[in-house]
Structure formats: C-alpha cells, structure tokens
Design a protein around this motif. Structure first.
Motif, PDB file in Angstrom:
ATOM      1  N   ASN A 260     -16.137  56.659  76.395  1.00 14.21           N
ATOM      2  CA  ASN A 260     -15.565  55.696  75.462  1.00 14.21           C
ATOM      3  C   ASN A 260     -14.226  56.205  74.950  1.00 14.21           C
ATOM      4  N   TYR A 261     -13.202  55.362  75.040  1.00 11.67           N
ATOM      5  CA  TYR A 261     -11.901  55.629  74.433  1.00 11.67           C
ATOM      6  C   TYR A 261     -11.782  54.720  73.209  1.00 11.67           C
ATOM      7  N   VAL A 262     -11.696  55.310  72.024  1.00  9.81           N
ATOM      8  CA  VAL A 262     -11.634  54.549  70.773  1.00  9.81           C
ATOM      9  C   VAL A 262     -10.293  54.828  70.113  1.00  9.81           C
ATOM     10  N   THR A 263      -9.547  53.766  69.775  1.00  5.71           N
ATOM     11  CA  THR A 263      -8.276  53.868  69.070  1.00  5.71           C
ATOM     12  C   THR A 263      -8.365  52.992  67.836  1.00  5.71           C
ATOM     13  N   ALA A 264      -7.888  53.517  66.678  1.00  4.22           N
ATOM     14  CA  ALA A 264      -7.971  52.763  65.435  1.00  4.22           C
ATOM     15  C   ALA A 264      -6.681  52.919  64.642  1.00  4.22           C
ATOM     16  N   SER A 265      -6.318  51.846  63.945  1.00  2.00           N
ATOM     17  CA  SER A 265      -5.178  51.845  63.037  1.00  2.00           C
ATOM     18  C   SER A 265      -5.635  51.177  61.750  1.00  2.00           C
ATOM     19  N   GLY A 266      -5.426  51.860  60.625  1.00  2.00           N
ATOM     20  CA  GLY A 266      -5.896  51.322  59.354  1.00  2.00           C
ATOM     21  C   GLY A 266      -4.812  51.353  58.291  1.00  2.00           C
ATOM     22  N   LEU A 267      -4.885  50.407  57.374  1.00  2.00           N
ATOM     23  CA  LEU A 267      -3.981  50.324  56.230  1.00  2.00           C
ATOM     24  C   LEU A 267      -4.842  50.410  54.978  1.00  2.00           C
TER      25      LEU A 267
END
Length: 94
Positions: free
Chosen positions: A55-62
């Motif tokens: 699994n490749y997981v990428t996240a961007s959060g504000l």
C-alpha cells in the motif's frame, strides 16, 4: 425607495441561501505525509501460496491552531500479488 430595495436585496439573499461570513485572522498549518506498508498473510491461493499486498498512502492535511482538521486529502494505491483472486480484487482495464 432605498429601504425597499435594501429589504428586497436582503430577502433575496436569504432566499437564495447565500450567507455572509465575517473573516477573522486564523493561524493554519499544513502537513504532508506518505507511507509504504507491506501486508503479509492476507490468505493463500488454491496452490497454498501466500498473498501479499503493498500500500502506498499519501496524505495532505490543513489544520487550525488548535489542531482541528480543516481539510484532508488521502490517496491510497494498493498493489496485490498476481495470485490474489477474490471479490474485492481490483481489475485494471488496461
């Protein structure tokens, strides 16, 4: 005449559903992250060979100054071994 047009405008805004917001100064923080996970022993195929998944997981959060999430985007790509056969198996039309 001015009062009537103002009230007509005000009622029109309420009817349409547009709301006015007073903006205040807020500190915001952005976070980026990625992870690669190897899942083992997801089962076995008909021949008894183990099935694996990457699994490749990428996240961007504000986030705001209190650590509350304002916006988050997560993207996950799962790659299974070719011997995985099941109802949830992704099929690429290629």
């Amino acid at each position: 005449m001015k009062n009537k047009s103002f009230y007509t405008f005000f009622i029109g805004i309420l009817f349409i559903g547009i709301n006015f917001t007073i903006l205040a100064e807020t500190k915001m923080y952005q976070g980026l992250g990625k992870a690669v996970n190897l899942r083992t022993n997801m089962g076995k195929d008909e021949e008894g060979t183990d099935i694996y998944s990457i699994n490749y997981v990428t996240a961007s959060g504000l986030f705001d100054e209190n650590g509350r999430i304002l916006n988050i985007i997560v993207d996950i790509l799962e790659i299974n071994t070719p011997n995985y056969i099941g109802n949830s198996r992704p099929i690429f039309s290629g």
